[in-house]
Scaffold this motif. Structure first.
Motif, PDB file in Angstrom:
ATOM      1  N   GLU A   1       9.028  32.288 104.348  1.00 18.28           N
ATOM      2  CA  GLU A   1       9.687  33.379 103.512  1.00 18.28           C
ATOM      3  C   GLU A   1      10.175  34.766 104.190  1.00 18.28           C
ATOM      4  O   GLU A   1      10.908  35.067 103.802  1.00 18.28           O
TER       5      GLU A   1
ATOM      6  N   ARG B   1      18.322  35.829  97.414  1.00 17.02           N
ATOM      7  CA  ARG B   1      17.397  36.257  96.182  1.00 17.02           C
ATOM      8  C   ARG B   1      16.832  35.132  95.180  1.00 17.02           C
ATOM      9  O   ARG B   1      15.735  34.902  95.012  1.00 17.02           O
TER      10      ARG B   1
ATOM     11  N   SER C   1      14.729  32.647  97.148  1.00 21.64           N
ATOM     12  CA  SER C   1      13.254  33.055  97.510  1.00 21.64           C
ATOM     13  C   SER C   1      12.546  33.247  96.232  1.00 21.64           C
ATOM     14  O   SER C   1      11.345  32.621  96.184  1.00 21.64           O
ATOM     15  N   GLU C   2      13.258  33.635  94.948  1.00 23.24           N
ATOM     16  CA  GLU C   2      12.334  33.502  93.736  1.00 23.24           C
ATOM     17  C   GLU C   2      11.847  32.173  93.268  1.00 23.24           C
ATOM     18  O   GLU C   2      10.906  31.853  92.780  1.00 23.24           O
TER      19      GLU C   2
ATOM     20  N   CYS D   1      10.636  38.003  95.543  1.00 24.53           N
ATOM     21  CA  CYS D   1      11.615  38.297  96.517  1.00 24.53           C
ATOM     22  C   CYS D   1      11.251  39.550  97.244  1.00 24.53           C
ATOM     23  O   CYS D   1      10.814  40.434  96.666  1.00 24.53           O
TER      24      CYS D   1
END
Length: 173
Positions: free
Chosen positions: A47, A82, A85-86, A92
């Motif tokens: 991440e 974004r 990541s979500e 995020c």
């Protein structure tokens, strides 16, 4: 300078389209930073790496923009990072969220996943591209970003994108 970002789910022709548009318009092209990052370090990432990728994408765009091209084509943007990541982590990093909302382009071209999936060791989502496309569309709408949907195959897809870019170029003149 007019800026265009090309976004959409994996394997929907973003890089092919970005390259074709840059060639057609003799524009500057900013490649997808994440691809170079992952090719160098390997397909495994954390991440935390997404923040480095987002910062690298912006740095790449700013470096090319310093040349003051009339037209800048970006093969992806922070909205992509974004959503990535979500989807992968359920949230995020605030820096990515803030910059994805603040960063402005004159036009986003949202590529529909109506092309066949092409396997690639760096791709992760072959089965839910349509759902991800809808996620992009929702986010672009939510943030009030100017965008056009690009669909179709081959030359038809490219010509559709050229038409939208010509429209934004004409507005800027």
């Amino acid at each position: 300078m007019i800026t265009v970002a090309i976004v959409g789910p994996e394997s929907c022709g973003k890089t092919t389209l970005a390259t074709a548009l840059a060639s057609h318009f003799h524009a500057s092209l900013v490649p997808e930073f994440s691809r170079a990052f992952l090719e160098k370090r390997g397909p495994e990432y954390s991440e935390k790496d997404l923040l480095s990728i987002a910062q690298g994408q912006i740095a790449s765009e700013e470096l090319v923009a310093r040349e003051l091209p009339a037209l800048l084509i970006c093969d992806t943007d922070l909205l992509t990072i974004r959503i990535w990541s979500e989807e992968k982590y359920g949230h995020c990093h605030p820096w990515i969220m803030q910059h994805s909302e603040r960063r402005q382009y004159d036009l986003w071209l949202l590529c529909k996943p109506d092309l066949p999936w092409e396997p690639d060791p760096l791709r992760e989502n072959p089965d839910d591209r349509e759902r991800l496309f809808e996620r992009y569309e929702e986010l672009l709408d939510q943030l009030g970003k100017p965008y056009a949907v690009i669909s179709g195959a081959g030359e038809l897809r490219t010509l559709l994108a050229i038409g939208f870019v010509e429209g934004i170029v004409a507005e800027g003149e």
